[in-house]
Design a protein around this motif. Structure first.
Motif, PDB file in Angstrom:
ATOM      1  N   SER A  63       0.803  -1.226   0.000  1.00  0.00           N
ATOM      2  CA  SER A  63       0.000   0.000   0.000  1.00  0.00           C
ATOM      3  C   SER A  63       0.838   1.279   0.000  1.00  0.00           C
ATOM      4  O   SER A  63       0.273   2.375  -0.133  1.00  0.00           O
ATOM      5  CB  SER A  63      -0.926   0.011   1.215  1.00  0.00           C
ATOM      6  OG  SER A  63      -0.173  -0.007   2.423  1.00  0.00           O
ATOM      7  N   ALA A  64       2.163   1.173   0.137  1.00  0.00           N
ATOM      8  CA  ALA A  64       3.028   2.363   0.187  1.00  0.00           C
ATOM      9  C   ALA A  64       2.837   3.303  -0.997  1.00  0.00           C
ATOM     10  O   ALA A  64       2.756   4.530  -0.816  1.00  0.00           O
ATOM     11  CB  ALA A  64       4.495   1.939   0.314  1.00  0.00           C
ATOM     12  N   TYR A  95      -1.107  11.631  -0.478  1.00  0.00           N
ATOM     13  CA  TYR A  95      -0.532  12.899  -0.033  1.00  0.00           C
ATOM     14  C   TYR A  95       0.156  13.666  -1.163  1.00  0.00           C
ATOM     15  O   TYR A  95       0.632  14.788  -0.949  1.00  0.00           O
ATOM     16  CB  TYR A  95       0.498  12.655   1.075  1.00  0.00           C
ATOM     17  CG  TYR A  95      -0.107  12.276   2.408  1.00  0.00           C
ATOM     18  CD1 TYR A  95      -0.874  13.177   3.133  1.00  0.00           C
ATOM     19  CD2 TYR A  95       0.117  11.018   2.959  1.00  0.00           C
ATOM     20  CE1 TYR A  95      -1.408  12.841   4.369  1.00  0.00           C
ATOM     21  CE2 TYR A  95      -0.399  10.668   4.194  1.00  0.00           C
ATOM     22  CZ  TYR A  95      -1.164  11.589   4.892  1.00  0.00           C
ATOM     23  OH  TYR A  95      -1.685  11.245   6.125  1.00  0.00           O
ATOM     24  N   ASN A  96       0.254  13.036  -2.353  1.00  0.00           N
ATOM     25  CA  ASN A  96       0.969  13.632  -3.480  1.00  0.00           C
ATOM     26  C   ASN A  96       2.433  13.924  -3.117  1.00  0.00           C
ATOM     27  O   ASN A  96       2.981  14.975  -3.449  1.00  0.00           O
ATOM     28  CB  ASN A  96       0.274  14.917  -3.951  1.00  0.00           C
ATOM     29  CG  ASN A  96       0.744  15.353  -5.332  1.00  0.00           C
ATOM     30  OD1 ASN A  96       1.187  14.525  -6.145  1.00  0.00           O
ATOM     31  ND2 ASN A  96       0.674  16.644  -5.597  1.00  0.00           N
ATOM     32  N   MET A  97       3.056  12.958  -2.413  1.00  0.00           N
ATOM     33  CA  MET A  97       4.457  13.074  -2.004  1.00  0.00           C
ATOM     34  C   MET A  97       5.166  11.760  -2.340  1.00  0.00           C
ATOM     35  O   MET A  97       5.109  10.800  -1.564  1.00  0.00           O
ATOM     36  CB  MET A  97       4.572  13.373  -0.501  1.00  0.00           C
ATOM     37  CG  MET A  97       4.018  14.732  -0.101  1.00  0.00           C
ATOM     38  SD  MET A  97       4.336  15.121   1.642  1.00  0.00           S
ATOM     39  CE  MET A  97       6.113  15.380   1.584  1.00  0.00           C
ATOM     40  N   PRO A  98       5.830  11.657  -3.502  1.00  0.00           N
ATOM     41  CA  PRO A  98       6.460  10.410  -3.954  1.00  0.00           C
ATOM     42  C   PRO A  98       7.457   9.817  -2.973  1.00  0.00           C
ATOM     43  O   PRO A  98       7.602   8.591  -2.900  1.00  0.00           O
ATOM     44  CB  PRO A  98       7.146  10.814  -5.264  1.00  0.00           C
ATOM     45  CG  PRO A  98       6.392  12.019  -5.725  1.00  0.00           C
ATOM     46  CD  PRO A  98       5.975  12.745  -4.495  1.00  0.00           C
ATOM     47  N   GLN A  99       8.150  10.683  -2.181  1.00  0.00           N
ATOM     48  CA  GLN A  99       9.182  10.162  -1.267  1.00  0.00           C
ATOM     49  C   GLN A  99       8.601   9.314  -0.144  1.00  0.00           C
ATOM     50  O   GLN A  99       9.321   8.558   0.519  1.00  0.00           O
ATOM     51  CB  GLN A  99      10.018  11.298  -0.681  1.00  0.00           C
ATOM     52  CG  GLN A  99       9.266  12.295   0.187  1.00  0.00           C
ATOM     53  CD  GLN A  99       8.805  13.505  -0.599  1.00  0.00           C
ATOM     54  OE1 GLN A  99       8.240  13.356  -1.680  1.00  0.00           O
ATOM     55  NE2 GLN A  99       9.042  14.689  -0.058  1.00  0.00           N
ATOM     56  N   LEU A 100       7.286   9.418   0.087  1.00  0.00           N
ATOM     57  CA  LEU A 100       6.662   8.630   1.155  1.00  0.00           C
ATOM     58  C   LEU A 100       6.660   7.133   0.851  1.00  0.00           C
ATOM     59  O   LEU A 100       6.578   6.317   1.767  1.00  0.00           O
ATOM     60  CB  LEU A 100       5.219   9.099   1.383  1.00  0.00           C
ATOM     61  CG  LEU A 100       5.025  10.380   2.198  1.00  0.00           C
ATOM     62  CD1 LEU A 100       3.558  10.733   2.279  1.00  0.00           C
ATOM     63  CD2 LEU A 100       5.604  10.227   3.592  1.00  0.00           C
ATOM     64  N   LYS A 101       6.755   6.763  -0.410  1.00  0.00           N
ATOM     65  CA  LYS A 101       6.722   5.348  -0.782  1.00  0.00           C
ATOM     66  C   LYS A 101       7.879   4.588  -0.131  1.00  0.00           C
ATOM     67  O   LYS A 101       7.660   3.576   0.555  1.00  0.00           O
ATOM     68  CB  LYS A 101       6.784   5.203  -2.303  1.00  0.00           C
ATOM     69  CG  LYS A 101       6.862   3.767  -2.789  1.00  0.00           C
ATOM     70  CD  LYS A 101       6.951   3.715  -4.315  1.00  0.00           C
ATOM     71  CE  LYS A 101       7.160   2.282  -4.806  1.00  0.00           C
ATOM     72  NZ  LYS A 101       7.275   2.228  -6.282  1.00  0.00           N
ATOM     73  N   ARG A 114       7.898   2.009   3.371  1.00  0.00           N
ATOM     74  CA  ARG A 114       8.335   0.612   3.302  1.00  0.00           C
ATOM     75  C   ARG A 114       9.458   0.303   4.282  1.00  0.00           C
ATOM     76  O   ARG A 114       9.574  -0.823   4.754  1.00  0.00           O
ATOM     77  CB  ARG A 114       8.776   0.299   1.869  1.00  0.00           C
ATOM     78  CG  ARG A 114       7.608   0.145   0.910  1.00  0.00           C
ATOM     79  CD  ARG A 114       8.054  -0.092  -0.514  1.00  0.00           C
ATOM     80  NE  ARG A 114       6.912  -0.490  -1.353  1.00  0.00           N
ATOM     81  CZ  ARG A 114       6.982  -0.673  -2.663  1.00  0.00           C
ATOM     82  NH1 ARG A 114       8.147  -0.493  -3.313  1.00  0.00           N
ATOM     83  NH2 ARG A 114       5.917  -1.040  -3.341  1.00  0.00           N
ATOM     84  N   VAL A 115      10.268   1.290   4.592  1.00  0.00           N
ATOM     85  CA  VAL A 115      11.375   1.050   5.520  1.00  0.00           C
ATOM     86  C   VAL A 115      10.925   1.179   6.970  1.00  0.00           C
ATOM     87  O   VAL A 115      11.200   0.307   7.809  1.00  0.00           O
ATOM     88  CB  VAL A 115      12.544   2.024   5.236  1.00  0.00           C
ATOM     89  CG1 VAL A 115      13.643   1.856   6.290  1.00  0.00           C
ATOM     90  CG2 VAL A 115      13.110   1.776   3.845  1.00  0.00           C
ATOM     91  N   ILE A 116      10.198   2.243   7.292  1.00  0.00           N
ATOM     92  CA  ILE A 116       9.828   2.466   8.695  1.00  0.00           C
ATOM     93  C   ILE A 116       8.864   1.395   9.206  1.00  0.00           C
ATOM     94  O   ILE A 116       8.832   1.092  10.404  1.00  0.00           O
ATOM     95  CB  ILE A 116       9.211   3.876   8.874  1.00  0.00           C
ATOM     96  CG1 ILE A 116       9.284   4.293  10.353  1.00  0.00           C
ATOM     97  CG2 ILE A 116       7.779   3.933   8.362  1.00  0.00           C
ATOM     98  CD1 ILE A 116       8.905   5.739  10.601  1.00  0.00           C
ATOM     99  N   SER A 117       8.098   0.771   8.311  1.00  0.00           N
ATOM    100  CA  SER A 117       7.156  -0.268   8.736  1.00  0.00           C
ATOM    101  C   SER A 117       7.842  -1.566   9.148  1.00  0.00           C
ATOM    102  O   SER A 117       7.200  -2.466   9.697  1.00  0.00           O
ATOM    103  CB  SER A 117       6.135  -0.552   7.629  1.00  0.00           C
ATOM    104  OG  SER A 117       6.776  -0.919   6.432  1.00  0.00           O
ATOM    105  N   LEU A 118       9.154  -1.689   8.916  1.00  0.00           N
ATOM    106  CA  LEU A 118       9.901  -2.848   9.433  1.00  0.00           C
ATOM    107  C   LEU A 118       9.847  -2.902  10.958  1.00  0.00           C
ATOM    108  O   LEU A 118      10.039  -3.966  11.558  1.00  0.00           O
ATOM    109  CB  LEU A 118      11.358  -2.786   8.965  1.00  0.00           C
ATOM    110  CG  LEU A 118      11.612  -3.095   7.475  1.00  0.00           C
ATOM    111  CD1 LEU A 118      13.045  -2.733   7.104  1.00  0.00           C
ATOM    112  CD2 LEU A 118      11.343  -4.567   7.181  1.00  0.00           C
TER     113      LEU A 118
END
Length: 485
Positions: free
Chosen positions: A100-101, A108-114, A118-122
């Motif tokens: 879902s990333a 949010y229209n912010m590509p860097q959130l992808k 994915r990393v912080i959800s570890l």
């Protein structure tokens, strides 16, 4: 309370208080250092993901930790069953988060959130390994190991976060600070805790624990969505910088309330569970364990509300001053938050998680209505609505406390009224003391010194029982230390 239970309560609250105050103090200092380096928008990027991480974390626990604590005839199979469930659900949740990333980034229209998502959800997988360890230590009233583990992990993660912030990693410094915190705490608990899971999973055990925990899951899910919905709405309706200002203001308002709530609830739940079949002793123990913490909490809130502007400018810098109104308004709301949770804690002790869920289904429509009605008027009115809801939640939670234990809203308010009046007077004194001052530092020092003096004088004049309790604890501690020398 019997002396053995009372001793465990005091010792447990001392260690938990030490943990909360120590970790919050270190996090506070680390947050200040990082906030001076990073921009509000960097904090806003992480803030936009908060609601998704929080929802996943609620699913991860699923109420099983409290179910283990509340169950008196728990077995090793129960612990192992919960452990393997946590591992399985953490892997599923991470997979959902990974998939879902891109949609979160698009929302949010912010590509860097992808990539950040994915990393912080570890951290979900890492946290899943420590839930049973923490629950078992709480059942044993071993808060010392939990406290030391939290403090060490906060220090390690703080060093990582600061180093990466100064190295120019931006929001990624906050990401790896989060991952380091989860990994170091889990590792410490596994190294120094003696418990290890059996190779066993019981469907019968799972069903029994889930019958209690599922209601907590639903309750926690509703509450989590509401608690974090503000950052989602602000991020969508405004921008990342506004999310950063809101998150900093809410963090400073929530910090003392959460510290006090977690200290009192975490220790009191296993202790009060011993009195779940004796309502008179239960209420007596509850009143004893509640009064003094609220006396300290309202003092802290009065300091923050009265001296918010110079405090933020000194601590975070001038660029963070837009968060001052947010901080002051939310402090007025968070003063009711510990009372709300502690009243729910009494229902958990009585095994009435069904009533807790029923209350959430009544309260949250009111909360959502207040939120969406306030959005057109801006962030200030949104915060005022949030503060109003905290009071409404406290009043509603007292309904079943009164019905089941005959200890409702009015008796609790009467006990707290002298402390509330004292705190209100303190805010007025701080405001007046700062008027003739011309520099930020003189305003802060003059306001706080005058406020502290007024709080203590009013307590002495009214012979506040909480102040006497606090004084007795300090005097007894001093006598014991002198006797050991």
């Amino acid at each position: 309370m019997p002396e053995t239970i009372k001793g465990k309560a005091v010792k447990g609250m001392a260690w938990t208080g030490f943990e909360r105050l120590g970790t919050q103090a270190i996090q506070f200092i680390v947050g200040i250092v990082i906030a001076r380096v990073l921009m509000p928008s960097d904090f806003g990027i992480i803030g936009m993901l908060t609601i998704f991480i929080a929802i996943a974390q609620t699913f991860l626990d699923s109420g099983f930790a409290n179910a283990l604590i509340q169950k008196k005839d728990r077995t090793e199979v129960d612990y192992s069953t919960v452990f393997y469930f946590n591992i399985a659900i953490s892997l599923v949740l991470y997979g959902l988060f990974y998939v879902s990333a891109p949609f979160i980034a698009s929302f949010y229209n912010m590509p860097q959130l992808k990539s950040v998502a994915r990393v912080i959800s570890l951290s979900l997988i890492i946290n899943g390994l420590s839930i049973v360890q923490t629950a078992r230590l709480s059942i044993e009233l071993n808060f010392k190991l939990q406290s030391l583990g939290s403090l060490v992990s906060i220090i390690i993660s703080g060093v990582v976060g600061i180093a990466m912030a100064y190295a120019g990693f931006g929001a990624w410094a906050l990401v790896f600070q989060t991952l380091t915190l989860a990994a170091s705490r889990t590792l410490i608990l596994w190294l120094f805790s003696h418990w290890r899971p059996l190779w066993a999973f019981s469907v019968v055990s799972f069903r029994k624990l889930f019958s209690f925990g599922s209601k907590l899951l639903c309750t926690g899910m509703i509450n989590t969505i509401y608690q974090n919905l503000y950052t989602l709405v602000i991020g969508k309706a405004f921008n990342a910088a506004e999310v950063g200002f809101f998150n900093r203001g809410e963090l400073f308002a929530r910090l003392p309330a959460d510290t006090m709530t977690q200290t009192v609830v975490k220790v009191n739940f296993p202790i009060l569970s011993e009195y779940q079949n004796d309502d008179v002793k239960l209420i007596h123990a509850y009143r004893k364990l509640l009064r003094m913490p609220m006396y300290v909490l309202y003092f802290i809130f009065a300091c923050i509300i009265g001296a918010a502007s110079p405090m933020i400018e000194v601590v975070l810098g001038e660029k963070w001053l837009p968060c001052v109104p947010v901080l002051q308004i939310l402090c007025l709301g968070y003063m009711w938050s510990p009372l709300t949770h502690i009243n729910l804690n009494l229902l958990y002790v009585k095994g009435r998680s069904d009533l807790v869920l029923k209350l959430e289904l009544i309260k949250k429509p009111i909360a959502f209505a207040i939120l969406f009605a306030s959005i057109p008027f801006g962030i200030g009115w949104m915060c005022a609505g949030r503060a109003l809801y905290f009071f409404v939640a406290f009043v509603l939670n007292c309904y079943y406390t009164r019905k089941i234990l005959n200890y409702g809203f009015l008796p609790q308010l009467r006990e707290l009224l002298p402390v509330i009046v004292n705190a209100a007077l303190m805010v007025g004194v701080i405001t007046l003391a700062m008027l003739p001052c011309h520099t930020v530092w003189t305003k802060l020092l003059a306001g706080l010194l005058a406020g502290i003096a007024s709080y203590l004088i009013f307590s002495l004049l009214t012979q506040d029982e909480s102040m006497r309790d606090l004084k007795d604890i300090v005097m007894n501690k001093t006598k014991r230390e002198n006797g050991q020398l």
